[in-house]
Write a protein that holds these residues in place. Structure first.
Motif, PDB file in Angstrom:
ATOM      1  N   ASP A 131      42.835 122.926  12.633  1.00 52.92           N
ATOM      2  CA  ASP A 131      41.539 123.504  12.861  1.00 52.92           C
ATOM      3  C   ASP A 131      41.814 124.847  13.847  1.00 52.92           C
ATOM      4  OD1 ASP A 131      38.449 122.700  12.367  1.00 52.92           O
ATOM      5  OD2 ASP A 131      38.647 123.938  14.093  1.00 52.92           O
ATOM      6  N   ARG A 161      39.345 130.690   2.112  1.00 54.79           N
ATOM      7  CA  ARG A 161      39.807 129.904   1.111  1.00 54.79           C
ATOM      8  C   ARG A 161      40.811 130.438  -0.067  1.00 54.79           C
ATOM      9  NH1 ARG A 161      36.985 127.042   2.704  1.00 54.79           N
ATOM     10  NH2 ARG A 161      35.106 126.742   2.072  1.00 54.79           N
ATOM     11  N   LYS A 167      32.962 124.811  -1.273  1.00 57.86           N
ATOM     12  CA  LYS A 167      32.383 126.122  -1.942  1.00 57.86           C
ATOM     13  C   LYS A 167      31.882 126.685  -0.740  1.00 57.86           C
ATOM     14  CE  LYS A 167      28.696 125.910  -0.638  1.00 57.86           C
ATOM     15  NZ  LYS A 167      28.083 125.372   0.626  1.00 57.86           N
ATOM     16  N   GLU A 206      27.161 131.598   0.577  1.00 53.87           N
ATOM     17  CA  GLU A 206      27.484 130.177   1.329  1.00 53.87           C
ATOM     18  C   GLU A 206      26.688 129.193   0.839  1.00 53.87           C
ATOM     19  OE1 GLU A 206      29.785 128.386   3.444  1.00 53.87           O
ATOM     20  OE2 GLU A 206      27.478 127.840   3.942  1.00 53.87           O
ATOM     21  N   TYR A 239      29.033 113.479  -3.300  1.00 50.08           N
ATOM     22  CA  TYR A 239      30.275 113.769  -2.430  1.00 50.08           C
ATOM     23  C   TYR A 239      31.123 112.770  -2.493  1.00 50.08           C
ATOM     24  CZ  TYR A 239      26.743 117.121  -0.079  1.00 50.08           C
ATOM     25  OH  TYR A 239      26.164 118.015   0.002  1.00 50.08           O
TER      26      TYR A 239
END
Ligand SMILES: NC(=O)c1ccc[n+]([C@@H]2O[C@H](COP(=O)([O-])OP(=O)(O)OC[C@H]3O[C@@H](n4cnc5c(N)ncnc54)[C@H](O)[C@@H]3O)[C@@H](O)[C@H]2O)c1
Length: 448
Positions: free
Chosen positions: A79, A132, A150, A247, A353
């Motif tokens: 991260d 990405r 996404k 987004e 999900y």
């Protein structure tokens, strides 16, 4: 990074990309125990890496570790900031038997992604979307399976990069799932089957909406650079988030592309900013309204907003020659033009999900085709096309826009990199305006 597919490179056209996508609805097969590593089909532990350990990365990690019957271990995590790593390690504390991620495989900063990719078989990409394409390309180059959130790109360069990496993923038999979860939702899948059966006739037009209230703002912290501020507060910078039409609204634009089984030829629209808070400098609009024109003259009207008040609306509607389809995550219904109900979804609607990861693991274990990156790229780019239309006030052709020298992410970004946009003396960022909007690339001068 390897050389991008440039404007004149043989990148996939809209139609090639659609063809290559093929059937997107694959029934989940029972989990076998083969095909974990593209180059080592006998391996059985699926090593998981996470890049971008914020809210969604953490959720996706728990979901991938929870796939029934799948032998998995978290082995590495990266991260930009330590808080993301620590928070995620806390979130999986109760899953110790599935964790093998010592301190020396927890990477803080912008370049830890390479190390995570090396240490895993399946990598979750859940950073802000500007990163990405670069991360996906690196994962495919290293021969790793991918779950990526996404949108998968925020500009033309990134879209081409993802399309090219998608092709390479196919060559390497890698499996890729994109977090456009409506494609994994039973009510959407059953509605699509009804449309393909002809229940609403030919689709003539439609409307897609993501009209919500607002979005978070992460204030500037003491002793941080401009780059750190922007990466942390990424939703307010186009090179990182692509504006909210990409987004968030990409979900609904993707549904239009999916149900029409076509990509838009062009986009024309308006947008602006009327409600953002003055003390929270931001580079993005708070509303966009775009008309997308598809082959055959079909028009889809798209709207997204991010300010309080008015009616919230996140759904899709398609008008056909025989009837109308209405869809949202908990609902699907078809009526004829008099309003008489012809069909309504009434079955189980498992958490999409989770289904995303169940089906990804099944494809890896059984070595069955699974590559969402094509539609991930074309739908993400469709939303970028919409943004180009609202920023410029002009009609944009899909293929011409895809071929543009339009790149917003700096090469090899680090904390020392000056971000593509910097504040003026009052701390504000320039807002795109049709009178002055120009396509620029971070590596080359403006081209139009
Ligand atoms: N499918 C869905 O419904 C859904 C829902 C929420 C978010 N998302 C997507 O997930 C992505 C992340 O969103 P989020 O809500 O988790 O945001 P977030 O801010 O909570 O998390 C993003 C994390 O990425 C880290 N990061 C930033 N740049 C990085 C880099 N170069 N390398 C490594 N880490 C980096 C940040 O520090 C942060 O911890 C976005 O693309 C978003 O659209 C999808």
């Amino acid at each position: 990074m390897t050389a991008p597919a440039g404007p004149s490179s043989p990148v996939l056209s809209r139609r090639d990309a659609l063809r290559a996508t093929g059937a997107t609805v694959a029934a989940a097969t029972a989990l076998g125990m083969r095909g974990v590593h593209a180059d080592n089909p006998s391996g059985d532990v699926l090593k998981i890496g996470l890049i971008g350990a914020g809210g969604r990365g953490r959720g996706a990690l728990v979901q991938t570790l929870s796939v029934p019957g799948s032998n998995v271990k978290l082995t590495a995590i990266a991260d930009a900031f330590k808080g993301g790593i620590d928070g995620t390690m806390r979130a999986v504390e109760g899953m110790q038997e599935k964790i093998d991620c010592p301190e020396d495989r927890r990477y803080e900063g912008l370049d830890g992604y390479q190390r995570v990719i090396e240490a895993c078989d399946l990598v979750i990409l859940a950073t802000p979307p500007g990163f990405r394409p670069m991360h996906f390309q690196a994962a495919v180059a290293a021969g790793k399976h991918v779950f990526m959130e996404k949108p998968v790109c925020v500009d033309s360069y990134g879209a081409r990069l993802v399309l090219e990496a998608a092709r390479q993923a196919d060559e390497k038999k890698l499996k890729v799932v994109v977090g456009l979860q409506r494609r994994y939702q039973t009510n959407y899948r059953e509605a699509l089957a009804k449309v393909r059966e002809g229940l609403i006739g030919d689709i003539i037009g439609g409307q897609v909406y993501w009209n919500g209230s607002g979005i978070w703002y992460r204030n500037r912290q003491p002793n941080t650079t401009e780059m750190q501020f922007q990466v942390n507060n990424w939703y307010h910078f186009n090179w990182l988030c692509g504006d909210h039409i990409a987004e968030q609204h990409v979900h609904n634009i993707d549904v239009a592309n999916w149900f029409l089984d076509r990509l838009p030829e062009s986009a024309y629209g308006v947008g602006g900013r009327q409600n953002r808070v003055e003390s929270q400098p931001s580079e993005i609009y708070d509303h966009h309204a775009v008309n997308f024109t598809y082959p055959g003259g079909v028009r889809i009207a798209s709207q997204c907003k991010q300010f309080p008040g008015g009616d919230g609306r996140v759904d899709e509607e398609f008008q056909g020659s025989k009837g109308v389809l209405r869809l949202h995550p908990g609902f699907a219904q078809i009526t004829d033009h008099s309003g008489k109900e012809l069909w309504k979804f009434s079955g189980e609607n498992p958490d999409p999900y989770q289904v995303e990861h169940d089906e990804l693991h099944a494809a890896i274990r059984n070595d069955t085709p699974k590559n969402d990156a094509y539609y991930g790229a074309t739908s993400s780019f469709s939303s970028v096309l919409g943004r180009l239309a609202t920023y410029s006030g002009k009609t944009w052709d899909y293929q011409k826009a895809l071929d543009l020298d339009y790149r917003t992410m700096p090469e090899n970004p680090s904390w020392e990199t000056v971000p593509p946009v910097v504040p003026d003396k009052d701390g504000n960022y320039p807002l795109p305006m049709p009178q002055t909007f120009k396509i620029t690339s971070v590596t080359t001068p403006a081209v139009s």
